[in-house]
Design a protein around this motif. Structure first.
Motif, PDB file in Angstrom:
ATOM      1  N   LYS A 134      95.184 -49.934   8.381  1.00  0.00           N
ATOM      2  CA  LYS A 134      95.483 -50.631   7.148  1.00  0.00           C
ATOM      3  C   LYS A 134      96.442 -51.719   7.669  1.00  0.00           C
ATOM      4  N   ASN A 135      97.056 -51.752   8.810  1.00  0.00           N
ATOM      5  CA  ASN A 135      97.859 -52.810   9.179  1.00  0.00           C
ATOM      6  C   ASN A 135      97.160 -53.562  10.190  1.00  0.00           C
ATOM      7  N   GLY A 136      95.780 -53.450  10.334  1.00  0.00           N
ATOM      8  CA  GLY A 136      95.107 -54.302  11.294  1.00  0.00           C
ATOM      9  C   GLY A 136      94.765 -53.818  12.722  1.00  0.00           C
ATOM     10  N   ASN A 141      96.614 -50.355  19.206  1.00  0.00           N
ATOM     11  CA  ASN A 141      97.285 -51.684  19.450  1.00  0.00           C
ATOM     12  C   ASN A 141      97.724 -52.312  18.343  1.00  0.00           C
ATOM     13  N   GLU A 142      98.866 -52.219  17.993  1.00  0.00           N
ATOM     14  CA  GLU A 142      99.679 -52.781  16.659  1.00  0.00           C
ATOM     15  C   GLU A 142      99.991 -54.099  16.622  1.00  0.00           C
ATOM     16  N   PRO A 143      99.932 -54.646  15.459  1.00  0.00           N
ATOM     17  CA  PRO A 143     100.583 -55.987  15.168  1.00  0.00           C
ATOM     18  C   PRO A 143     101.809 -56.574  15.937  1.00  0.00           C
ATOM     19  N   ALA A 144     101.778 -57.575  16.696  1.00  0.00           N
ATOM     20  CA  ALA A 144     103.084 -57.899  17.344  1.00  0.00           C
ATOM     21  C   ALA A 144     102.769 -59.320  17.946  1.00  0.00           C
ATOM     22  N   ASP A 145     103.956 -59.885  18.421  1.00  0.00           N
ATOM     23  CA  ASP A 145     103.913 -61.170  18.675  1.00  0.00           C
ATOM     24  C   ASP A 145     103.142 -61.273  20.075  1.00  0.00           C
ATOM     25  N   LEU A 156     104.954 -46.959  17.420  1.00  0.00           N
ATOM     26  CA  LEU A 156     103.983 -47.067  16.372  1.00  0.00           C
ATOM     27  C   LEU A 156     104.772 -47.920  15.277  1.00  0.00           C
ATOM     28  N   ASP A 157     103.908 -48.570  14.549  1.00  0.00           N
ATOM     29  CA  ASP A 157     104.052 -49.383  13.366  1.00  0.00           C
ATOM     30  C   ASP A 157     104.536 -48.305  12.413  1.00  0.00           C
ATOM     31  N   GLU A 158     105.462 -48.700  11.239  1.00  0.00           N
ATOM     32  CA  GLU A 158     105.739 -47.733  10.350  1.00  0.00           C
ATOM     33  C   GLU A 158     104.502 -47.356   9.587  1.00  0.00           C
ATOM     34  N   THR A 211      97.534 -62.133  17.173  1.00  0.00           N
ATOM     35  CA  THR A 211      98.175 -60.939  17.543  1.00  0.00           C
ATOM     36  C   THR A 211      98.668 -60.313  16.547  1.00  0.00           C
ATOM     37  N   ALA A 212      98.952 -60.874  15.198  1.00  0.00           N
ATOM     38  CA  ALA A 212      99.391 -60.209  14.109  1.00  0.00           C
ATOM     39  C   ALA A 212      98.076 -59.294  13.283  1.00  0.00           C
ATOM     40  N   LEU A 213      97.183 -59.504  14.042  1.00  0.00           N
ATOM     41  CA  LEU A 213      96.010 -58.701  13.445  1.00  0.00           C
ATOM     42  C   LEU A 213      95.102 -58.451  14.727  1.00  0.00           C
ATOM     43  N   PRO A 214      95.252 -57.544  15.303  1.00  0.00           N
ATOM     44  CA  PRO A 214      94.578 -57.040  16.583  1.00  0.00           C
ATOM     45  C   PRO A 214      93.150 -57.088  16.232  1.00  0.00           C
TER      46      PRO A 214
END
Length: 233
Positions: A134-136, A141-145, A156-158, A211-214
């Motif tokens: 849901k966060n891409g 591999n979570e959205p990140a810089d 983990l992302d929230e 990287t904001a959307l892996p």
């Protein structure tokens, strides 16, 4: 990326099972990377049926677990380990030596990530099953810089902390294959289904890689079959 829109979850799952069955039929020594969760669940059930009906030999396959929640007992039905054993490995009588799997109870998770990376180096992935978070995220591999290319431990992302698989359990970290290992797979099968993903799917379809959307990095791969459940909201 080759995109197919299917009428519903069952149609998407059946099409995915057909693609995966053909991959296994054409390469009985393949290494198949398994995602978990509701998106691929029915596909795995149908795949098992096809393998049994066609009496396909799967004794030479290797299965690799895509990711895992850290800190849960491996027998907990919230784990990726439980999921792949329940839906794939046990129904197909897969032997332990055919499995490459993160140990989610490892005392040193960084060493565990390095162990899996080295195994993937020796046994590259032939077909990788993925879903769209849901966060891409892709795997975990979570959205990140910045993104880490190899297998690694991740905070983990929230949104991921409230993943449906966790059933309310408190988990702060995950362990996952990195984007380099995923993008080095010969073929990728992406399943997109479930509620709350319409907005992230729209962003993915923009073809902007970030990287904001892996998941957007899949646009850089030359063999991605993307199956979309048209009933997805």
């Amino acid at each position: 990326m080759k995109i197919e829109q299917l009428d519903n979850y069952e149609a998407m799952s059946r099409r995915g099972a057909e693609i995966l069955f053909n991959e296994i039929s054409n390469n009985p020594y393949a290494n198949i990377c398994l995602a978990t969760g509701e998106s691929p669940r029915r596909m795995y059930e149908l795949l098992v049926e096809m393998i049994h009906v066609n009496q396909l030999d799967v004794s030479h396959l290797t299965f690799t677990k895509l990711d895992e929640w850290c800190g849960l007992n491996a027998k907990d039905d919230s784990t990726c380990e439980w999921f792949i054993r329940h839906y794939v490995l046990e129904p197909l009588n897969i032997k332990e030596e055919q499995l490459i799997s993160f140990n989610n109870e490892a005392a040193d998770t960084e060493c565990e990530a390095k162990r899996i990376h080295d195994l993937i180096d020796m046994h590259p992935i032939d077909c990788c099953i993925l879903g769209l978070g849901k966060n891409g995220h892709l795997g975990l591999n979570e959205p990140a810089d910045e993104l880490i290319p190899d297998a690694h431990v991740i905070q983990l992302d929230e949104l991921s902390k409230h993943h449906g698989m966790l059933k309310g359990k408190k988990v702060e970290q995950g362990i996952t294959l990195g984007l380099s290992e995923l993008l080095n797979a010969k073929k990728i099968l992406m399943l997109i289904s479930g509620s709350g993903k319409a907005e992230i799917l729209q962003r993915l379809m923009s073809k902007k890689v970030s990287t904001a959307l892996p998941a957007s990095f899949l646009w850089l791969h030359n063999d991605v079959a993307c199956l979309i459940n048209k009933e997805m909201k």
